[in-house]
Design a protein around this motif. Sequence first.
Motif, PDB file in Angstrom:
ATOM      1  N   SER A   3      39.098  68.054  61.791  1.00  0.00           N
ATOM      2  CA  SER A   3      38.178  68.511  60.951  1.00  0.00           C
ATOM      3  C   SER A   3      37.316  69.647  61.729  1.00  0.00           C
ATOM      4  CB  SER A   3      36.900  67.415  60.779  1.00  0.00           C
ATOM      5  OG  SER A   3      37.405  66.312  60.143  1.00  0.00           O
ATOM      6  N   TYR A   4      37.418  69.475  63.274  1.00  0.00           N
ATOM      7  CA  TYR A   4      36.683  70.531  63.811  1.00  0.00           C
ATOM      8  C   TYR A   4      37.556  71.973  63.692  1.00  0.00           C
ATOM      9  CZ  TYR A   4      33.088  67.593  65.326  1.00  0.00           C
ATOM     10  OH  TYR A   4      31.948  66.361  65.197  1.00  0.00           O
ATOM     11  N   LEU A   7      37.432  73.480  60.270  1.00  0.00           N
ATOM     12  CA  LEU A   7      36.011  74.013  60.139  1.00  0.00           C
ATOM     13  C   LEU A   7      35.815  75.335  61.072  1.00  0.00           C
ATOM     14  CD1 LEU A   7      33.834  70.895  59.755  1.00  0.00           C
ATOM     15  CD2 LEU A   7      34.246  72.658  57.956  1.00  0.00           C
ATOM     16  N   THR A  87      37.836  74.494  51.942  1.00  0.00           N
ATOM     17  CA  THR A  87      37.413  73.687  52.366  1.00  0.00           C
ATOM     18  C   THR A  87      35.825  73.604  52.306  1.00  0.00           C
ATOM     19  OG1 THR A  87      38.858  74.168  54.260  1.00  0.00           O
ATOM     20  CG2 THR A  87      37.061  73.307  55.037  1.00  0.00           C
ATOM     21  N   ARG A 295      32.498  66.113  56.749  1.00  0.00           N
ATOM     22  CA  ARG A 295      33.204  66.066  58.122  1.00  0.00           C
ATOM     23  C   ARG A 295      34.402  65.146  58.516  1.00  0.00           C
ATOM     24  NH1 ARG A 295      30.178  65.005  63.319  1.00  0.00           N
ATOM     25  NH2 ARG A 295      30.861  62.798  62.444  1.00  0.00           N
ATOM     26  N   ASP A 296      34.167  63.894  58.117  1.00  0.00           N
ATOM     27  CA  ASP A 296      34.982  62.840  58.386  1.00  0.00           C
ATOM     28  C   ASP A 296      36.033  62.357  57.425  1.00  0.00           C
ATOM     29  OD1 ASP A 296      33.627  63.093  61.013  1.00  0.00           O
ATOM     30  OD2 ASP A 296      32.486  61.202  60.596  1.00  0.00           O
ATOM     31  N   VAL A 299      37.207  66.850  54.410  1.00  0.00           N
ATOM     32  CA  VAL A 299      37.978  67.898  55.322  1.00  0.00           C
ATOM     33  C   VAL A 299      39.484  67.289  55.795  1.00  0.00           C
ATOM     34  CG1 VAL A 299      37.966  69.600  57.274  1.00  0.00           C
ATOM     35  CG2 VAL A 299      35.972  69.246  55.933  1.00  0.00           C
TER      36      VAL A 299
END
Length: 443
Positions: A3-4, A7, A87, A295-296, A299
């Motif tokens: 995810s990070y 993003l 996204t 986020r968890d 994505v």
Amino acid sequence: MRSYLILGMCVLFLIQYFLGLEWLQFVVVGLSLAAFISSAFKANLFPRWLGIFMMTAGLVIEWEKGTGVEGISDGIFLILPLLCLLTLAPLLSIPLRLGGYFESIAVLLRNLLHQPKRLYAGITGTLFLLAPILNLGSVRIIHEFLEEIKLPSLMSAKSYHVGFTTAILWSPYFGSVSLVLLYLNISYKDYIAYGIGLSLLSLLVGNILFAFWEKAHPLADELAPVIPLEKSHRNQLIKLVLFVIILMVSCLVIEILTHWSMIVIVCLVSILIPVVFGVVTKGWKQLIPPIIDFRDRTVPMLNNEIMLFMSAGMLAFALKGTSAANGVSSFLSQLAHQSFILFALAVMLIVLCITYIGIHQIAAVGALAMQLNAAELGMSNIGLALLLLLVWSISTALSPFSGLNLMVSRFSGISGVQTGLRANGLHLSIFALIGIVIISYIG
């Protein structure tokens, strides 16, 4: 961690857009390739291998053209705006969920269950408003509202297709519109009236055809009784319409004032809307769970889309200027000078053949958008954009491998071919012919 990575790719792309640092472009491209590789391990079997095939083909073709690493970087970077849009756009659903709008939509649709024609209009109209914001999530939400009713399979397939595909024609929050306008260098303010007009035409044709279909297949006895629509729900529905209008107007105003890319504007608005919602409602604590869920869960679920979109975009970019693409362009140019209708039908046939075997519209339509020159075809950029988006919409509805068809097939219990050809073939044929005639007059 993934995810990070994704993003971070989106944030750095937006920073690079404004700063224009060449070294940062290579960093963003590196992150996107890392995201592509990591998505390959999690993607479904078909999009995984199709994505690997298209990406490999695109890299090999681009390398053979002699552009080297720089050319490959440009090809991947060109599709990154769409990946960022894909996204970040789901962030727009957070205010809708927290604001209780979905409950009001459910009540509205159940209130129409005793009137099939109005129910059909309600479903398609609701998707017209929600699909631009929620993408395929809008179809899933509507189906959840109506799942207990068990609508006839063909009615579900018809209404979901007609309602959803309108967004492909006009919404800046959809990759189709943003990508085609980006490649053809058209501002959204110059296009929006044409796009919405074509979308409303599709809705009109779909609802008229359903009225004839329902007359031959009466449904009233199968449906539920009236549920009164309370004033609070009516107010929520009015707020929903205003929310969509404000979103679109905001994008237009920002574009006019700044001349930024519409995809970048949409990405920024998608990030800002939840923040504005938190400020207005003072409900910051409410925002935390859906943002964490985004986020968890949201994505990391983009594996298939990242595989298909990035690889198809790379392939489309690599095909530009090749002998094959030049040959197709020359052929279509000759047809355009003989007959616009023949040219339009040829474009439609080419895209349908490519997408019907599973290759995404980005590769087919993207390659045509980058290769074709409107002036050489004797038409305007707006006319070419309308034609490409019309073809994109129709191919999405017909291809058994499109995300729409796969979802609707699962919901309705019939095959992807049946949801496309059998349920919507007549609507798509009539809409395509009327659309082509209108576009021929627009030029």
